[in-house]
Each structure stands twice: as structure tokens, then as C-alpha cells.
Design an enzyme around this catalytic site. Structure first.
Site, short mmCIF file in Angstrom:
data_model
loop_
_atom_site.label_atom_id
_atom_site.label_comp_id
_atom_site.label_asym_id
_atom_site.label_seq_id
_atom_site.Cartn_x
_atom_site.Cartn_y
_atom_site.Cartn_z
N LYS A 166 0.97 -1.21 0.05
CA LYS A 166 -0.05 0.01 -0.13
C LYS A 166 0.81 1.33 -0.13
O LYS A 166 1.80 1.38 0.73
CB LYS A 166 -1.03 0.10 1.29
CG LYS A 166 -1.92 1.17 1.39
CD LYS A 166 -2.86 0.97 2.24
CE LYS A 166 -4.01 1.87 2.50
NZ LYS A 166 -4.87 1.65 3.40
N SER A 238 -9.71 1.92 2.32
CA SER A 238 -8.85 2.78 1.55
C SER A 238 -7.53 1.78 0.77
O SER A 238 -6.95 2.41 -0.05
CB SER A 238 -8.03 3.78 2.23
OG SER A 238 -7.18 3.11 3.36
N SER A 262 -10.68 -0.08 6.19
CA SER A 262 -9.96 0.25 5.14
C SER A 262 -9.19 -1.02 4.66
O SER A 262 -8.54 -1.09 3.66
CB SER A 262 -8.81 1.32 5.34
OG SER A 262 -9.36 2.57 5.17
#
Length: 549
Positions: A166, A238, A262
Site C-alpha cells: 500500500k 482505502s 480500510s
């Protein structure tokens, strides 16, 4: 400060703050308020970068808590499956299989890395799930792992496995853009702890997966990350790119983060298996801070056991993270679930729950364990959302005060720019008492979990998504089934409730749906064992999205 405060100013502020004072009280406050504002302005003059933590630290352990295990232990399944004939079958294989094929020299890390890089080149333009691909670095790391393999050296189950990271974790010399326009050209000069741990475990970095700007939603400075099962909708956020890339077979596994949904929300949307560990278990040093008392790091994979293998590599205390808690991680894939007690909140399976949710509970009843109704104290758990808004607004205060937030692509009512502005209108007194409410929530969940091993429930209904994120309990979200639904719109935290979006439009798509399991603090093992059993019973983990769409 230029303009003097008047009683009318105070009266106007009272309306926003939900207060009511007399004229005399307003007059008495004026001089004190002016001093208070001057001190606030002085504090704003002190630069506080994102790496500066809060002095206060959240600890999920209530008085009397004892760590359940004394030392780390990891025992995986013995895999003997032969290498498939087709690249696609290899690409979608779980880490357990990829690891076996590399260790037994049926495939090299370079060949596997090249396979994923080729898929990324073809499919990333459709999915927009990688913000940055690092082919030269990936191949060099793969070659290094192959050299170790040839020498009879293995760094563990992730040895030679290509993964996606990420894009809020620092990677030395590689852009780390946080999904947001103001940071899209940032190149760190050091690695995050997670980056170093993955390298030490032998994992091969394919690139940086996308995240919604500043760790919210699936809209980032380079575009909009799609759900591989339906390219007309976003992958949720996210950890948008991590879930999308894993679901589409563009990596062996990925790393995500969760503040409030997320990891679990994009796993719900994309059909991946996401593990949000206990708060404090995995270091966040060198990662973008959104909410210091809530941010957690965990794996996104294609099977339950894979998440355990990755978490074992991520686990460990770190003095560079003030929220870090050194705790052993224990997982044995062969451990029986006999004697386990699975709890559920009846109201969570009522209005708002789907048939897939109820079928998952039904499948759990067939596992030969006790399934028991439980109750949770009725508290305004949703009110805790104001903590998210406040910590996020503090982490990115300079964007609000300088109007740099105007550069972010997503500007809806529920997006960060508006939410962070709103957050400044709740008093410090309210926030202190929110923290006290949080402690009550810790006590409530502690009481509920005391007589069960694991809790099961839908992602979308009931209090557990919010409540468990604030108490720090671990959560495993796994695929439970499929349904034909219309395209779903973007998520929003702005109204104080997380959603994965409402369906809209006449066209339908076959998309995955999941179910959540919550475990005991710092004891994810039983939750993972039960998750493996449920995964086998549901028998939907192997289905793949179809390209092109």
C-alpha cells in the site's frame, strides 16, 4: 488575531457547538477566549509533520489482561499440489501453494515475478490498482531469492513471493504518494518497518498499490481503482489497490492498513480475505499516520491461511512506533476447532443483513461447534466516529489551514476536505469524554467476548465494525458467497457511518460478498482456524473475476 470577540460571536458559536449560555456568561468569557485563541495560534505556528506522534497512546488491554501466549509459533499446512499448467492458475494460487512451488524448485521467483509483472502490464490500465510498478527492483529481488533457494536457504513461507505494498509505507528511493496530490512526488530516504520486514521475509516488491487520497475511499491522484468483478464500480477503500490487485491475481498477496474499514471494506467489495490484527501488533513506523489511536496494518490475501503466514512476518514490537505492543503470534493450521464457542449478535443478522450473511451463520452451525447468541451493551458507538475526524484533521491540519486540501480530487460532502473542516467544531471537552466513552466500549466488548472464542457477523450491519476498531480487537473478513447486484456507489464516512455504497442502475454484476469474524485481543489464532473451517464449508474462495469486462 485581528478582530475582537463579541458576545454575538459567542452566541453564534454556541449554536454550532450545541450549547446555550446567558448574556452575562458570554461577557465574562470574552477575555479568556481571546487568550485561548492566542495560545491556539501559537501552537499552530509550531511545524508538526506527519511523523510526529501524539504523546497519548492507546492501549487495547483492560486491567487484568494477560498475554495468551509466551512465544511465537507458526505451523502451516503441508502442501503437495503440483504446479499448474497455465499462468492464470499459478497467478491465482494461494501463498501456501506458491511457497511450496518455489521451495520445491517447480518455479523460480523470477518466473513468478515475470508472470505477475505481465499481468500488471495488461490489467493495471483497467483497474488502476498500482500507483507505481518497480519491475527492475522486483526482478533483482527475485533473482536474490532464487540464489538463496539454490543454496538451500529459505527465509520462510514468503520467500520469493511477489507482493504489493500500500502506497502509504515509505520505500527508500521509490515514490510514496499517499494517494494525494500534495504528496504524489514524495520520495522517502528510508524504508518503513513493514517494508524492511517484508524484505527480511524474502517477499518480492512488485510495486506500490493505490489508496484513496489520505487513506479514504478509492479515488487517488492517478485515477479511480476498480473492483475486478465489476469495472463500473470502485474497489472501496482505502486499501483499494491492495484488494483489487490481490483479487485480480496481480500479486501473491498485499499489505493494507485499516483505521475504520480500510482492510475489511475493500475485501468485502473485491472478495479478498483481509486480516486486521489486534491494534499495536504490527509497527506503523514509516507509514502515513491518519489516526494514531486507530491505524492498524494487516495482510490482504486470497485465503485465510495466507493471512496468517503474512501476519507472522509482520508481527513484532517496534520502539519507533509509540502504539506498538510486543506480542507473540501463535498459529497452527492443524489446530482443531472442537470445543470452540462462536457468538453472534441476533440484531446484526436482521434488518440490513443479506441472505449470504445468514447463510454464512448457517454454515458455521454445521462445523460441530457451539453457536451462541450474545449481547452487547447499548452504547452510542457511532459517536466515536468523531475521534476519526479529529485525529485525521490534526494529522493534516496544514492542508485545511493553507487551503491545499482544494487540490484533492474528491471534494464531496463526505470527503476529507469537508470532514476535516467540520471536525474543528467539536470541543476538546467533548473529545475527552469521547475517549471515556471509548473506554466504556472496551469494557462492553470485553464483557461480550469473555465467554466466547470468536464472534461472527455481517460487515455492514450491527455495531461491530465501529466498535471493534475502537477497542482494537482483530477482525478477519472472508468471502462468503456471490450475488447479482447493481453497480454500487462510493463509500462515505461523512455522515458518521461507514458504507460500501448504495446500489444504483439497472445493470447487474455477479460480485462477491463476505462475512466477518472477530477474535480475542492478541490471540488471532482461533479466529483464523475457525475462518479456515468456514472457508472450506462455504467453498467459494477459488472463484475468479473474468477479464476483459
Amino acid at each position: 488575531m485581528t478582530d475582537a470577540i463579541t458576545p454575538d460571536d459567542i452566541a453564534s458559536a454556541e449554536k454550532i457547538m450545541g450549547l446555550s449560555y446567558t448574556a452575562g456568561e458570554r461577557a465574562q468569557m470574552i477575555s479568556n477566549l481571546e487568550g485561548q485563541m492566542l495560545s491556539a495560534q501559537a501552537r499552530r505556528g509550531v511545524p508538526l509533520d506527519n511523523a510526529t506522534p501524539m504523546a497519548a497512546r492507546f492501549d487495547p488491554r483492560l486491567p487484568g489482561f494477560a498475554m495468551p501466549h509466551g512465544r511465537d509459533h507458526l505451523a502451516g499446512t503441508l502442501v503437495r499440489a503440483p504446479l499448474p499448467a497455465t499462468p492464470e492458475d499459478i497467478a491465482f494460487a494461494p501463498v501456501t501453494h506458491l511457497s511450496h512451488w518455489i521451495a520445491s524448485k517447480q518455479i523460480t521467483s523470477r518466473a513468478l515475478t515475470e508472470l505477475y509483472l505481465a499481468r500488471i502490464e495488461t490489467l493495471n490500465p483497467k483497474l488502476e490498482c498500482y500507483a507505481m510498478v518497480t519491475p527492475d527492483r522486483a526482478l533483482a529481488e527475485a533473482d536474490a531469492m532464487d540464489s538463496l533457494t539454490q543454496a538451500g536457504v529459505s527465509l520462510g513461507p514468503l520467500h520469493g513471493i511477489p507482493y504489493g505494498l500500500k502506497d502509504l509505507f515509505d520505500t527508500k528511493g521509490i515514490t510514496t504518494g499517499w494517494g494525494a496530490e500534495p504528496y504524489q512526488h514524495t520520495i522517502p530516504n528510508s524504508d518503513a518497518t513493514v517494508t524492511r520486514k517484508m524484505r527480511a521475509a524474502g517477499a518480492v516488491l512488485l510495486g506500490k498499490t493505490t489508496l484513496g487520497a489520505l487513506a479514504y475511499n478509492d479515488i487517488w491522484y492517478g485515477g479511480w481503482t476498480r473492483n475486478p468483478w465489476n469495472l463500473n464500480e470502485g474497489s472501496s477503500g482505502s486499501s483499494a489497490g491492495s484488494a483489487s490487485a490481490t483479487a485480480a491475481g496481480l500479486c501473491g498477496f498485499s499489505i493494507g492498513t485499516e483505521t475504520l474499514g480500510s482492510i475489511t471494506s475493500p475485501s468485502q467489495r473485491c472478495g479478498t480475505t483481509g486480516l486486521r490484527p489486534t491494534f499495536g501488533r504490527v509497527s506503523r513506523a514509516g507509514a502515513m499516520a491518519l489516526c494514531w489511536s486507530l491505524d492498524k496494518v494487516g495482510p490482504i490475501c486470497r485465503s485465510v491461511e495466507d493471512t496468517a503466514l503474512v501476519l507472522a512476518a509482520l508481527n513484532g514490537g517496534d520502539p519507533a512506533d509509540r502504539g506498538s505492543i510486543d506480542a507473540p503470534f501463535v498459529f497452527d493450521a492443524g489446530r482443531s476447532i472442537d470445543g470452540m464457542v462462536l457468538g453472534y449478535l441476533p440484531q446484526a443478522f436482521e434488518e440490513g443483513a443479506t441472505e449470504i450473511d445468514r447463510a454464512a451463520l448457517g454454515a458455521a452451525r454445521t462445523l460441530g461447534i457451539e453457536v451462541r447468541e450474545v449481547s452487547l451493551e447499548d452504547l452510542p458507538y457511532a459517536a466515536l466516529m468523531n475521534v476519526v475526524y479529529a485525529e485525521a484533521a490534526a494529522a493534516f491540519e496544514h492542508l485545511t489551514l493553507t487551503d491545499a486540501d482544494d487540490s484533492l480530487t474528491w471534494q464531496d460532502e463526505g470527503a476529507w476536505p469537508n470532514t476535516m473542516r467540520k471536525a474543528r467544531f467539536l470541543s476538546a471537552v467533548d473529545h475527552v469524554n469521547l475517549d471515556r466513552l471509548r473506554y466504556r466500549a472496551m469494557q462492553a466488548l470485553g464483557e461480550m467476548m469473555a465467554d466466547i472464542d470468536v464472534l461472527i457477523g455481517p460487515f455492514m450491519t450491527g455495531p461491530m465494525l465501529v466498535a471493534s476498531n475502537f477497542t482494537g480487537h482483530p477482525c478477519l473478513h472472508l468471502r462468503a458467497g456471490f450475488e447479482d447486484v447493481a453497480t454500487r456507489t462510493a463509500a462515505s464516512l461523512g455522515a458518521g457511518k461507514l458504507t460500501t455504497g448504495e446500489a444504483s442502475g439497472p445493470q447487474t454484476f455477479r460480485v462477491p460478498q463476505g462475512i466477518s469474524l472477530w477474535g480475542q485481543l492478541f490471540d488471532e489464532g482461533p479466529m483464523l482456524n475457525l475462518g479456515m473451517a468456514l472457508e472450506r464449508a462455504l467453498d467459494v474462495a477459488a472463484d475468479r473475476p473474468t477479464f476483459p469486462q
